[in-house]
Design a protein around this motif. Structure first.
Motif, PDB file in Angstrom:
ATOM      1  N   SER A  47       0.803  -1.224   0.000  1.00  0.00           N
ATOM      2  CA  SER A  47       0.000   0.000   0.000  1.00  0.00           C
ATOM      3  C   SER A  47       0.833   1.270   0.000  1.00  0.00           C
ATOM      4  O   SER A  47       0.276   2.363   0.090  1.00  0.00           O
ATOM      5  N   ALA A  48       2.144   1.170  -0.091  1.00  0.00           N
ATOM      6  CA  ALA A  48       2.992   2.357   0.026  1.00  0.00           C
ATOM      7  C   ALA A  48       2.798   3.319  -1.135  1.00  0.00           C
ATOM      8  O   ALA A  48       2.937   4.533  -0.965  1.00  0.00           O
ATOM      9  N   ALA A  49       2.491   2.812  -2.318  1.00  0.00           N
ATOM     10  CA  ALA A  49       2.335   3.693  -3.477  1.00  0.00           C
ATOM     11  C   ALA A  49       1.125   4.597  -3.336  1.00  0.00           C
ATOM     12  O   ALA A  49       1.027   5.618  -4.029  1.00  0.00           O
ATOM     13  N   ARG A  50       0.187   4.248  -2.448  1.00  0.00           N
ATOM     14  CA  ARG A  50      -1.011   5.059  -2.235  1.00  0.00           C
ATOM     15  C   ARG A  50      -1.146   5.362  -0.743  1.00  0.00           C
ATOM     16  O   ARG A  50      -2.166   5.110  -0.108  1.00  0.00           O
ATOM     17  N   SER A  51      -0.066   5.908  -0.182  1.00  0.00           N
ATOM     18  CA  SER A  51      -0.025   6.155   1.260  1.00  0.00           C
ATOM     19  C   SER A  51      -1.086   7.160   1.699  1.00  0.00           C
ATOM     20  O   SER A  51      -1.611   7.071   2.813  1.00  0.00           O
ATOM     21  N   GLY A  52      -1.391   8.149   0.850  1.00  0.00           N
ATOM     22  CA  GLY A  52      -2.431   9.117   1.206  1.00  0.00           C
ATOM     23  C   GLY A  52      -3.783   8.459   1.351  1.00  0.00           C
ATOM     24  O   GLY A  52      -4.533   8.741   2.296  1.00  0.00           O
ATOM     25  N   GLN A  53      -4.115   7.574   0.429  1.00  0.00           N
ATOM     26  CA  GLN A  53      -5.373   6.845   0.515  1.00  0.00           C
ATOM     27  C   GLN A  53      -5.394   5.948   1.739  1.00  0.00           C
ATOM     28  O   GLN A  53      -6.411   5.839   2.429  1.00  0.00           O
ATOM     29  N   ALA A  54      -4.252   5.281   2.020  1.00  0.00           N
ATOM     30  CA  ALA A  54      -4.179   4.410   3.193  1.00  0.00           C
ATOM     31  C   ALA A  54      -4.393   5.210   4.474  1.00  0.00           C
ATOM     32  O   ALA A  54      -5.144   4.781   5.372  1.00  0.00           O
ATOM     33  N   GLN A  55      -3.775   6.378   4.578  1.00  0.00           N
ATOM     34  CA  GLN A  55      -3.949   7.218   5.758  1.00  0.00           C
ATOM     35  C   GLN A  55      -5.401   7.646   5.915  1.00  0.00           C
ATOM     36  O   GLN A  55      -5.965   7.579   7.017  1.00  0.00           O
ATOM     37  N   ALA A  56      -6.028   8.056   4.829  1.00  0.00           N
ATOM     38  CA  ALA A  56      -7.419   8.502   4.899  1.00  0.00           C
ATOM     39  C   ALA A  56      -8.350   7.366   5.317  1.00  0.00           C
ATOM     40  O   ALA A  56      -9.271   7.569   6.119  1.00  0.00           O
ATOM     41  N   GLU A  57      -8.148   6.170   4.785  1.00  0.00           N
ATOM     42  CA  GLU A  57      -9.006   5.036   5.122  1.00  0.00           C
ATOM     43  C   GLU A  57      -8.856   4.647   6.589  1.00  0.00           C
ATOM     44  O   GLU A  57      -9.834   4.331   7.275  1.00  0.00           O
ATOM     45  N   LEU A  58      -7.613   4.657   7.090  1.00  0.00           N
ATOM     46  CA  LEU A  58      -7.381   4.289   8.488  1.00  0.00           C
ATOM     47  C   LEU A  58      -8.002   5.308   9.429  1.00  0.00           C
ATOM     48  O   LEU A  58      -8.592   4.948  10.461  1.00  0.00           O
ATOM     49  N   LEU A  59      -7.903   6.598   9.106  1.00  0.00           N
ATOM     50  CA  LEU A  59      -8.505   7.642   9.936  1.00  0.00           C
ATOM     51  C   LEU A  59     -10.031   7.553   9.877  1.00  0.00           C
ATOM     52  O   LEU A  59     -10.711   7.688  10.906  1.00  0.00           O
ATOM     53  N   ALA A  60     -10.561   7.325   8.694  1.00  0.00           N
ATOM     54  CA  ALA A  60     -12.010   7.229   8.554  1.00  0.00           C
ATOM     55  C   ALA A  60     -12.574   6.031   9.302  1.00  0.00           C
ATOM     56  O   ALA A  60     -13.730   6.044   9.747  1.00  0.00           O
ATOM     57  N   GLY A  61     -11.758   4.987   9.455  1.00  0.00           N
ATOM     58  CA  GLY A  61     -12.212   3.802  10.172  1.00  0.00           C
ATOM     59  C   GLY A  61     -12.213   3.952  11.672  1.00  0.00           C
ATOM     60  O   GLY A  61     -12.756   3.094  12.378  1.00  0.00           O
ATOM     61  N   GLY A  62     -11.584   5.026  12.184  1.00  0.00           N
ATOM     62  CA  GLY A  62     -11.643   5.245  13.624  1.00  0.00           C
ATOM     63  C   GLY A  62     -10.325   5.304  14.350  1.00  0.00           C
ATOM     64  O   GLY A  62     -10.293   5.613  15.548  1.00  0.00           O
TER      65      GLY A  62
END
Length: 441
Positions: free
Chosen positions: A328-343
């Motif tokens: 998931s490193a190539a889309r780190s921004g998306q990964a950060q957003a998904e983790l924050l949105a999940g709680g």
């Protein structure tokens, strides 16, 4: 060395070139240490011998089938060398630099000169491998010469090589006039060989380690199919190497299906997954009592490989436990957003690990709110794993596993500690001992 032990040293290491048990000064040293200090334990670590290095660089096996291998030093005299050259198999001569002209004469007399290869300073930066010539002005003491003329039964698969003159069976034959490439003054080929192939006077520029192996391992499944088919037809063994654990994102199943269709038996050797390797590197347990008792292994959706319905990082993040996020490193921004949105809170600890356990390993700690910036700062886009969760920074209550009140097959519980453990469990709001066995797991 004896003085070093007398001064209190517990271990003394002696480094030697090659194998310490093959024409090495280490044998004399070990004998002397044993005589002077009988209580000292001497251990040897096997190494690569000069003959192995010479054979590997020349591209010809030392022996095959029932062929013998003769190894001897020129310091023992030329008679043993001459007898060995007249016999079968491969001959390797050590310590020949002082008697080099005499060795050349003997090779010429037995018509073996063109079959010979000489290794200078094997294993050292100035290593050179090439034909044996009469010029020994620059011949170092660390020199090894080898001659290959198998006389045993090497098998049908080697017949073509024998006919081509790479290696020969039986007694030496009368040679035809020399090929132009072997005449004096002609530039020799780039390959060297123990069995008559022209060789370079200087070793070619070294290639990166494992370059040939990488070419073999970068095949797609269609390229591997012929290898599996050949293995099925001839009863061979094929090894496919995967980094990490082949059970996790190793694309193993398609290979298993292919092997089973061909009737090949398959054995999978488990490996160390990157998420456990990273946990060991940072010195953290991923499951902390009352903090995180589960580990979720997943990858970010939306990549090249489709994710099944319901397997989204945002949904997994709602559990708030430890998560290992692969690929998931190539889309780190998306990964950060998904983790924050999940709680996950923005201050949730994260470990970013690139090429874990490799020589260029990079491990960085950050908070979830800084994940994208950290990844971009270090220019990471592949071979990177994220570990996320409160267990990476927090401590928890004591595990019952090593509590003196906990007993198992190999340990009795202390009565007082067992009672204390019961009271602690009973005091937990709404807590119920799921075991019902007074401390049993």
């Amino acid at each position: 060395m004896a003085a070093a032990f007398d001064a209190g040293s517990r271990s003394v290491a002696f480094a030697t070139i090659g194998d310490p048990n093959v024409y090495s000064t280490f044998g004399y040293l070990a004998h002397g240490v044993r005589a002077l200090r009988p209580t000292v334990e001497v251990r040897t670590v096997p190494g690569v011998t000069a003959m192995q290095e010479l054979a590997a660089r020349s591209g010809v096996p030392l022996c095959e089938g029932r062929e013998p291998l003769t190894l001897l030093p020129a310091t023992a005299g030329l008679v043993p060398v001459a007898d060995a050259l007249a016999g079968p198999g491969t001959v390797v001569v050590y310590k020949g630099w002082r008697r080099h002209p005499e060795l050349v004469d003997e090779l010429r007399r037995q018509d073996r000169l063109d079959d010979a290869v000489l290794g200078r300073a094997l294993g050292l930066p100035d290593e050179r491998i090439g034909p044996v010539d009469e010029d020994a002005d620059d011949l170092p003491s660390l020199s090894t010469a080898g001659w290959s003329r198998p006389a045993g039964t090497a098998g049908e698969e080697n017949c073509d090589r024998h006919r081509k003159g790479v290696v020969r069976r039986g007694r030496p034959r009368r040679r035809r006039p020399a090929h132009p490439a072997r005449r004096p003054g002609h530039r020799r080929g780039r390959r060297g060989g123990l069995g008559g192939q022209p060789g370079p006077r200087r070793r070619p520029r070294p290639r990166p380690p494992g370059r040939r192996d990488r070419r073999l391992l970068q095949l797609p499944i269609e390229g591997v199919l012929p290898l599996y088919q050949r293995a099925a037809e001839h009863g061979l063994t094929v090894a496919r190497i995967h980094s990490g654990d082949p059970a996790l994102w190793g694309a193993v199943q398609e290979q298993l299906d292919l092997c089973r269709a061909l009737g090949l038996a398959v054995e999978i050797v488990p490996g160390v997954s990157s998420f456990t390797a990273v946990a060991a590197i940072v010195g953290r347990e991923l499951t902390i009592p009352e903090v995180a008792q589960s580990v979720i292994l997943t990858r970010l959706e939306g990549g090249k490989t489709p994710m099944p319905p319901g397997e989204r990082v945002r949904e997994f993040a709602r559990h708030g436990t430890t998560m290992a996020l692969f690929l998931s490193a190539a889309r780190s921004g998306q990964a950060q957003a998904e983790l924050l949105a999940g709680g996950y809170p923005a201050d949730t600890p994260v470990v970013v690990a690139y090429q874990a356990t490799w020589p260029d390993e990079l491990v960085v700690r950050c908070s979830l709110g800084d994940l994208e910036a950290t990844v971009k700062e270090h220019k990471l886009w592949k071979h990177t794993l994220f570990l996320v969760g409160p267990a990476l920074a927090a401590g928890g209550t004591r595990s019952h596993l090593y509590h003196p009140g906990h007993f198992h097959t190999f340990r009795r519980a202390e009565p007082a500690a067992r009672a204390e453990l019961r009271r602690a469990r009973a005091g937990q709001a709404g807590a119920v001992d799921p075991t019902g066995h007074d401390g049993r797991p």
